[in-house]
Design an enzyme around this catalytic site. Structure first.
Site, mmCIF file in Angstrom:
data_model
loop_
_atom_site.group_PDB
_atom_site.id
_atom_site.type_symbol
_atom_site.label_atom_id
_atom_site.label_comp_id
_atom_site.label_asym_id
_atom_site.label_seq_id
_atom_site.Cartn_x
_atom_site.Cartn_y
_atom_site.Cartn_z
ATOM 1 C CG ASN A 9 31.054 -39.966 160.036
ATOM 2 O OD1 ASN A 9 30.336 -40.987 159.499
ATOM 3 N ND2 ASN A 9 29.870 -39.041 159.919
ATOM 4 C CG HIS A 12 30.212 -42.974 153.984
ATOM 5 N ND1 HIS A 12 28.878 -42.776 153.328
ATOM 6 C CD2 HIS A 12 30.141 -41.693 154.440
ATOM 7 C CE1 HIS A 12 28.351 -41.458 153.379
ATOM 8 N NE2 HIS A 12 29.434 -40.813 153.864
ATOM 9 C CG HIS A 45 24.169 -37.730 160.022
ATOM 10 N ND1 HIS A 45 24.344 -36.699 159.217
ATOM 11 C CD2 HIS A 45 22.990 -37.597 160.443
ATOM 12 C CE1 HIS A 45 23.120 -36.159 158.901
ATOM 13 N NE2 HIS A 45 22.206 -36.489 159.791
ATOM 14 N NE ARG A 47 21.212 -38.199 155.598
ATOM 15 C CZ ARG A 47 21.624 -36.663 154.969
ATOM 16 N NH1 ARG A 47 22.795 -36.674 155.350
ATOM 17 N NH2 ARG A 47 20.908 -35.925 154.511
ATOM 18 N NE ARG A 51 20.778 -40.395 152.643
ATOM 19 C CZ ARG A 51 20.779 -39.064 152.207
ATOM 20 N NH1 ARG A 51 21.945 -38.799 151.709
ATOM 21 N NH2 ARG A 51 19.637 -38.288 152.092
ATOM 22 C CG HIS A 52 24.655 -43.185 156.234
ATOM 23 N ND1 HIS A 52 24.266 -42.745 157.558
ATOM 24 C CD2 HIS A 52 25.084 -42.530 155.380
ATOM 25 C CE1 HIS A 52 24.546 -41.580 157.302
ATOM 26 N NE2 HIS A 52 24.912 -41.190 156.142
ATOM 27 C CD GLU A 72 27.659 -35.867 162.029
ATOM 28 O OE1 GLU A 72 27.237 -36.048 160.944
ATOM 29 O OE2 GLU A 72 28.954 -35.523 161.967
ATOM 30 C CB THR A 103 25.557 -32.244 156.298
ATOM 31 O OG1 THR A 103 25.153 -33.679 156.910
ATOM 32 C CG2 THR A 103 24.673 -31.109 157.051
ATOM 33 C CD GLU A 153 31.397 -31.273 163.060
ATOM 34 O OE1 GLU A 153 30.984 -31.885 164.007
ATOM 35 O OE2 GLU A 153 31.496 -31.446 161.901
ATOM 36 C CG HIS A 192 31.257 -31.467 155.189
ATOM 37 N ND1 HIS A 192 29.994 -32.237 155.742
ATOM 38 C CD2 HIS A 192 31.148 -31.562 154.003
ATOM 39 C CE1 HIS A 192 29.630 -32.613 154.776
ATOM 40 N NE2 HIS A 192 30.089 -32.185 153.680
HETATM 41 N N1 PXP Z 1 30.484 -33.225 160.321
HETATM 42 C C1 PXP Z 1 29.207 -33.131 160.091
HETATM 43 C C2 PXP Z 1 28.575 -32.361 160.614
HETATM 44 C C3 PXP Z 1 28.819 -33.913 158.755
HETATM 45 O O1 PXP Z 1 27.583 -33.957 158.665
HETATM 46 C C4 PXP Z 1 29.756 -34.791 158.331
HETATM 47 C C5 PXP Z 1 29.323 -35.666 157.252
HETATM 48 O O2 PXP Z 1 28.432 -36.598 157.607
HETATM 49 C C6 PXP Z 1 31.037 -34.725 158.621
HETATM 50 C C7 PXP Z 1 31.448 -33.829 159.749
HETATM 51 C C8 PXP Z 1 32.111 -35.598 158.093
HETATM 52 O O3 PXP Z 1 32.431 -35.144 156.759
HETATM 53 P P1 PXP Z 1 33.187 -36.171 155.566
HETATM 54 O O4 PXP Z 1 32.452 -37.549 155.571
HETATM 55 O O5 PXP Z 1 33.079 -35.344 154.486
HETATM 56 O O6 PXP Z 1 34.275 -36.408 156.378
#
Ligand code: PXP
Length: 243
Positions: A9, A12, A45, A47, A51-52, A72, A103, A153, A192
């Site tokens: 992901n 960030h 993701h 949003r 924001r990102h 996402e 989330t 998930e 997550h």
């Molecule tokens: N899965 C989902 C559905 C999420 O919303 C997120 C956070 O954006 C993640 C996984 C990844 O989580 P993390 O950034 O804490 O690794």
């Protein structure tokens, strides 16, 4: 054991970029480096408040990175229309509140309105596979299968971010969820809050077919470099998955 897909992901990287309002660091470049270092896919993701990740980041990853995109999104008209246009490999439907930092919990499929099922039908018609981010609750898992999702998930946040003393109970709950998902004919993703310390027991579950990792991975990359961190996660997962 089946291969465990590892989706990185890159949200960030965009958070850092947006802090200065320019184009650097670029999440598309991060996606490319992650895939070259051994990631199987990329997660982004989009949003509601942008924001990102921004629309153009997603469009560029689709056009320029030859790896599956796990997109996402909240199940809203705006996002469904966007996904129908860019057609990612997966849409992961998440609950979204504007004020939350990240989330905060799984989607409540049992209490969702009729739009969720319509969104899933539209995404599947566009040949997008649908997963739903949910808690490891058998009733939610069955509801996800009934409504037409192809994957869930599992929300690993309570396990990964909670007290160490509670981890084995949380792992048992996630394992039961993973088994229930496969019994319901669903693929089982997980994510997550995962870090070097917490990814192993999740990767060791044969029912889990994909993990997605963002915040820790991008943060650790500040110290060690993105490619090195991706390689280390890959190694930890492979070791945990070797019987
Ligand atoms: N899965 C989902 C559905 C999420 O919303 C997120 C956070 O954006 C993640 C996984 C990844 O989580 P993390 O950034 O804490 O690794």
């Amino acid at each position: 054991m089946t291969h465990l897909d590892f989706s990185v992901n890159v949200d960030h990287v965009a958070t850092l970029r947006n802090a200065r309002g320019g184009a650097f660091p670029c999440p598309v470049e991060a996606a490319r480096i992650a895939v070259e270092a051994g990631a199987d896919g990329v997660t982004m993701h989009l949003r509601e408040d942008r924001r990102h990740i921004r629309d153009a980041d997603v469009e560029r990853v689709r056009a320029e990175v030859a790896a599956p995109l796990n997109f996402e999104m909240a199940a809203t008209e705006e996002m469904v229309a966007f996904a129908e246009r860019i057609r990612p490999s997966y849409c992961c439907l998440v609950p979204e509140k504007r004020a939350e930092l990240t989330t905060e919990g799984g989607l409540d499929v049992l209490r969702a309105g009729p739009f969720l099922a319509q969104a899933i039908d539209r995404l599947r018609a566009a040949e997008v596979r649908v997963s739903i981010f949910i808690e490891a609750d058998p009733a939610q898992i069955e509801a996800a299968a009934r409504i037409g999702a192809q994957a869930i998930e599992l929300h690993t946040g309570t396990y990964a971010e909670g007290p160490v003393a509670g981890r084995s109970a949380q792992l048992a709950r996630l394992k039961a969820g993973a088994v229930a998902a496969r019994a319901a004919g669903l693929l089982c993703h997980a994510g997550h809050g995962l870090s070097y310390d917490t990814v192993g027991p999740i990767a060791a579950m044969p029912e889990v077919t994909e993990v997605s990792i963002g915040h820790f991975l991008i943060s650790q990359s500040v110290f060690d470099g993105l490619a090195a961190v991706v390689r280390r996660f890959r190694r930890l997962m492979d070791e945990a998955r070797t019987p």
